[in-house]
Design an enzyme around this catalytic site. Structure first.
Site, PDB file in Angstrom:
ATOM      1  N   LEU A 293       0.848  -1.144   0.048  1.00 55.09           N
ATOM      2  CA  LEU A 293      -0.008  -0.144  -0.085  1.00 55.09           C
ATOM      3  C   LEU A 293       0.934   1.167   0.054  1.00 55.09           C
ATOM      4  O   LEU A 293       0.476   2.265  -0.720  1.00 55.09           O
ATOM      5  CB  LEU A 293      -1.094   0.160   1.206  1.00 55.09           C
ATOM      6  CG  LEU A 293      -2.432  -0.566   0.687  1.00 55.09           C
ATOM      7  CD1 LEU A 293      -2.936   0.441  -0.161  1.00 55.09           C
ATOM      8  CD2 LEU A 293      -2.333  -2.031   0.351  1.00 55.09           C
ATOM      9  N   TYR A 294       1.985   1.028   0.519  1.00 55.18           N
ATOM     10  CA  TYR A 294       2.956   2.494   0.709  1.00 55.18           C
ATOM     11  C   TYR A 294       3.534   2.679  -0.659  1.00 55.18           C
ATOM     12  O   TYR A 294       3.431   3.655  -1.243  1.00 55.18           O
ATOM     13  CB  TYR A 294       3.934   2.192   1.925  1.00 55.18           C
ATOM     14  CG  TYR A 294       4.958   3.271   1.823  1.00 55.18           C
ATOM     15  CD1 TYR A 294       4.525   4.780   2.205  1.00 55.18           C
ATOM     16  CD2 TYR A 294       6.356   2.901   1.829  1.00 55.18           C
ATOM     17  CE1 TYR A 294       5.460   5.569   2.439  1.00 55.18           C
ATOM     18  CE2 TYR A 294       7.191   4.171   1.829  1.00 55.18           C
ATOM     19  CZ  TYR A 294       6.716   5.438   2.121  1.00 55.18           C
ATOM     20  OH  TYR A 294       7.597   6.278   2.247  1.00 55.18           O
TER      21      TYR A 294
END
Length: 280
Positions: free
Chosen positions: A148-149
């Site tokens: 997600l980062y």
């Protein structure tokens, strides 16, 4: 030395704080945003009106637009827009709640996009400026447990990369900053972990939980030196597209790009098989 006015998000810590301290010390003005205004009390007391501050949450679209308008109204010309505020969400992709996913993308991607879009009419009207986006080594190279980062930072890099071409006719330069590890509080303050799932215990993605709790490994990067490099880049014309900071960052990005290029080159002949025949 040319004195400039900078707009920087997330000035309470990390690169934002280092840049703000260095810029004020050399005589520049800084319009800074943070969710914690009290964290800047010392700098405000020392530098007074040269430090303009507003409270801002990067998930607040209307708030971003309002603060940018107010900064230009109060300060006139702003030479450099620095999108710095953000955080990391780490763990296996299915360990996150929907709310965590939404917040990560809103903070790291949609917020910076809103910031830049809000500043563009002002930069064009004044005849130019510079946009600096803080990405990361994770904007080019990936590690398990960072899906997600990475999604937020790869999206940001795509936006800024295309934007650099769009804005060239207006004398607005765009630079993407890609720091490696740095001795900031990112790991302990600006990083969040998903709820561990037993299925991922011992897997590459699962190991990220231990990595972020391990305080024995010191990051290589000096954030003060990195910040000085970012500041100095504004004197470069044309604006450097990407600035790699840290030997670890250089190594990881070089490895990732080399492997990616090799995989694409291996398909040189097969790629054309899906074309229409010549003349069709």
């Amino acid at each position: 030395m040319t004195q400039r006015t900078w707009f920087i998000t997330g000035v309470n810590s990390g690169f934002g704080r280092h840049m703000t301290e260095q810029l004020l010390a050399r005589g520049d003005r800084v319009a800074g945003t943070t969710r914690k205004l009290e964290a800047l009390d010392d700098l405000k007391a020392q530098y007074g009106d040269r430090l303009w501050l507003e409270r801002l949450d990067m998930t607040d679209t209307a708030g971003i637009q309002r603060v940018v308008r107010q900064a230009f109204a109060d300060l006139g010309r702003i030479d450099v827009i620095v999108s710095n505020a953000g955080y990391g969400l780490f763990g296996a992709a299915e360990e996150f709640s929907d709310a965590q996913v939404d917040h990560q993308i809103a903070t790291n991607l949609l917020g910076p996009i809103t910031l830049v879009r809000a500043a563009l009419p002002h930069l064009r009207a004044q005849g130019g400026g510079r946009i600096i986006g803080l990405s990361t080594v994770g904007g080019q190279a990936v590690l398990p447990g960072g899906s997600l980062y990475h999604a937020s930072k790869w999206g940001l890099e795509g936006f800024l990369d295309a934007l650099s071409i769009e804005l060239a006719p207006f004398n607005i330069g765009v630079s993407i900053i890609e720091p490696g590890s740095a001795r900031t509080h990112f790991r302990y303050v600006n990083a969040q972990l998903g709820e561990p799932l037993e299925a991922y215990k011992g897997t590459p993605a699962g190991l990220v939980h231990g990595l972020f709790k391990d305080t024995s490994r010191l990051p290589l990067g000096d954030p003060a030196k990195m910040s000085a490099t970012i500041i100095a880049s504004v004197d470069q014309t044309p604006a450097p597209k990407r600035i790699v900071l840290g030997s670890d960052c250089w190594g990881l990005i070089t490895k990732a790009l080399t492997e990616r290029l090799a995989a694409v080159e291996a398909q040189k002949e097969s790629a054309s098989l899906s074309d229409y025949p010549p003349g069709a």
